[in-house]
Design an enzyme around this catalytic site. Sequence first.
Site, mmCIF file in Angstrom:
data_model
loop_
_atom_site.group_PDB
_atom_site.id
_atom_site.type_symbol
_atom_site.label_atom_id
_atom_site.label_comp_id
_atom_site.label_asym_id
_atom_site.label_seq_id
_atom_site.Cartn_x
_atom_site.Cartn_y
_atom_site.Cartn_z
ATOM 1 N N GLU A 146 154.155 -17.876 2.714
ATOM 2 C CA GLU A 146 152.870 -17.363 2.244
ATOM 3 C C GLU A 146 152.978 -16.791 0.839
ATOM 4 O OE1 GLU A 146 150.157 -17.892 3.647
ATOM 5 O OE2 GLU A 146 150.560 -18.243 5.772
ATOM 6 N N ASP A 293 151.971 -29.363 8.655
ATOM 7 C CA ASP A 293 150.951 -29.961 7.797
ATOM 8 C C ASP A 293 151.347 -30.136 6.336
ATOM 9 O OD1 ASP A 293 150.990 -27.207 7.540
ATOM 10 O OD2 ASP A 293 148.843 -26.924 7.737
ATOM 11 N N GLU A 387 139.779 -22.541 16.014
ATOM 12 C CA GLU A 387 141.202 -22.617 15.673
ATOM 13 C C GLU A 387 141.903 -23.724 16.441
ATOM 14 O OE1 GLU A 387 143.649 -20.227 13.363
ATOM 15 O OE2 GLU A 387 141.955 -21.495 12.794
ATOM 16 N N GLU A 405 140.072 -25.976 5.008
ATOM 17 C CA GLU A 405 140.607 -27.337 5.031
ATOM 18 C C GLU A 405 139.529 -28.408 5.201
ATOM 19 O OE1 GLU A 405 143.837 -24.596 5.603
ATOM 20 O OE2 GLU A 405 141.944 -24.808 6.686
#
EC number: 3.2.1.113
Length: 932
Positions: A146, A293, A387, A405
């Site tokens: 992150e 991803d 989610e 996204e």
Amino acid sequence: MSEAGGRGCGSPVPQRARWRLVAATAAFCLVSATSVWTAGAEPMSREEKQKLGNQVLEMFDHAYGNYMEHAYPADELMPLTCRGRVRGQEPSRGDVDDALGKFSLTLIDSLDTLVVLNKTKEFEDAVRKVLRDVNLDNDVVVSVFETNIRVLGGLLGGHSLAIMLKEKGEYMQWYNDELLQMAKQLGYKLLPAFNTTSGLPYPRINLKFGIRKPEARTGTETDTCTACAGTLILEFAALSRFTGATIFEEYARKALDFLWEKRQRSSNLVGVTINIHTGDWVRKDSGVGAGIDSYYEYLLKAYVLLGDDSFLERFNTHYDAIMRYISQPPLLLDVHIHKPMLNARTWMDALLAFFPGLQVLKGDIRPAIETHEMLYQVIKKHNFLPEAFTTDFRVHWAQHPLRPEFAESTYFLYKATGDPYYLEVGKTLIENLNKYARVPCGFAAMKDVRTGSHEDRMDSFFLAEMFKYLYLLFADKEDIIFDIEDYIFTTEAHLLPLWLSTTNQSISKKNTTSEYTELDDSNFDWTCPNTQILFPNDPLYAQSIREPLKNVVDKSCPRGIIRVEESFRSGAKPPLRARDFMATNPEHLEILKKMGVSLIHLKDGRVQLVQHAIQAASSIDAEDGLRFMQEMIELSSQQQKEQQLPPRAVQIVSHPFFGRVVLTAGPAQFGLDLSKHKETRGFVASSKPSNGCSELTNPEAVMGKIALIQRGQCMFAEKARNIQNAGAIGGIVIDDNEGSSSDTAPLFQMAGDGKDTDDIKIPMLFLFSKEGSIILDAIREYEEVEVLLSDKAKDRDPEMENEEQPSSENDSQNQSGEQISSSSQEVDLVDQESSEENSLNSHPESLSLADMDNAASISPSEQTSNPTENHETTNLNGECTDLDNQLQEQSETEEDSNPNVSWGKKVQPIDSILADWNEDIEAFEMMEKDEL
């Protein structure tokens, strides 16, 4: 999380380098929004687009302004209580809080968004605040992943646009790479995380004390996610290219190299979590959502930014595996890396919504449209993307933290197609955000999309990505003060200039010895797609893809069961019956999928059928699937006493073949047993009717000959009786599935019809289409063709005997069936005939689909001289089977004059074979504990 463009002509690029950049990145240009658009949606006027763009600006001001007023310098805004979220002062939320490092996260994450939204004055003020107030030396444990994508990426994105504005001459004239120096400082603080034997970074690091020191309070972790270790190369390489310090790019490359080496070699998939010290996969499920991803995303984008072909080769290898195993259009379902035909779960997470955008960059538009439309239908049902949601589109995890996204993929699909439909999708997103998420102090995440309840959080990525993509969706080129196509988007939507590909290239590309899978990538000669090629004279192309998915969510809802008989009368096809099922028939496989039944080819050559009723297209299909599985069990019970038989041979002995052509044939469980009786020799003749399902109309033609019969329409035994009554001395059934072959499909054996077959006295053999066509072609060429039906090749002429030793008798090993699970039912299955009885041989709860292993051809010399080589065979889907399959007895399937042709795949080193074998054994043991 996808690529913005790539014409490679940004302002900071020196003229002498511009042509090189254009050449390197031209293939990745997204077509402009003036492309051919589909006629399914009316074009949106410039006034309405401008109105929506202004609405996005107002929404950003509402979110950013409230953060600056109520939260700054805290990391994030708590929009329900109108205060800042400070690490340690609020109740811990677990791993979510690892993004917070007391470094004004939201401000840094929003820097380049300010420039994209043409808020240059606010950007200049924000940069000054970052330089004045942000401290990167805090005693706090943060996520390496992150911190890299949000903080390091935010600083680099801010620096990229700061130097662009400075060059334009109006703003940032005072700027002297201060953000870059902060990024370099942060980069060095992250480097200790890479102090592992593998080169994979620890998942967390203390900004002040690093790793493994007592005061660091971190460094004991053993696992990290694939995305956590594989989503570093863009930021770290950009930092190296900007500063000339190569160490950052080197560390990121090493991590990517290690992940590539640890991929599961037979499936080319990677797991979700990996041990950072040993490289063992901890979670062996694989998908394109959470945990993996951005690893795939960064492989492709690293090629765009750095021009290293190895990244593209790796991405293409993974992408082929994704489309082979994970993609079940429009769904993207996680699978097991060692058993990729077996779904690991029955739900999808929201992070996979980035994937259609990545497919646009790849140039694979059709599945991008399909998946995006499916996601949009889920959004229309729940207002936001939950989610996680199940395969029948019910809520699995109800939260929605305002993820961007889907907006990202919407933007890139619009850029690729120019279809105004995607503008309407964006408009829906804006309306839903304002209607359901907007609160007085910003925008609040959804705690439950079903009830509309809020959560007191507004993550930094909401400002970094959501407003950026929505504004770009509605903006015209002149609305943006720089050329967006000169930049690549990171996974956090930060902008890095493409001219970095020509800067500080001192880092040598690692010469890896890893082999890349040979892929037929002809569909992707362009990347991004040229709509004039994709949609030639068909403005309804994209709409035609979306239309079948319009009601996919509603159709999945429970409804009253319609009587099956009534559905038949209304014109629907009757359900597939177990006795008719053929594993090599694509139509049958599609029907199974509709019924929620998965056909899985295991590494040991066996086949498994699994039914998940919730994956069925409707409740009626689910009921049909249950009936199908029950029929399989009944067939198993009926045929349990049947014996498995080894393969047979059809040898062409007439001129000019003289025994040189030997075709692998499937045996019959009735008629003359060629292993106990003398072979049958005779000329061949075609039967009329060709399927042999009724009394022959040309008995004189087949009298005393071996009859050729087409597969289908009736039982094998019925065909045998009809040609026997016409005087045939034997029969060859040729598969009616065009292109089927013994070197790509498992051995097939013909079963009886459940009745007494003692009346059938002639030998019957089965040839796949490819082998059968050899005989048919020979008849057309030479008219009279004589063949020998036997248990193995015989009577070769002296020349052939000199070339090849006589083949040993083939044994049929491992022809027991595979378990099939349907609820609590388990059965073992063997190859079955379409429209004919199945070959079922096993214990009462077992059903055989005869020998799921391929009949491969290996010469005796190969078998003796290379005992350790792995000659891989191929199952129905072309998937490589495992080492234990290779120990199966292999039958000769020569179709030319070379007797030493091997149908096996290329040989792997023995160390690699054993390593993969050990992984498979571990996976099988773990599978027993999996909840499926």
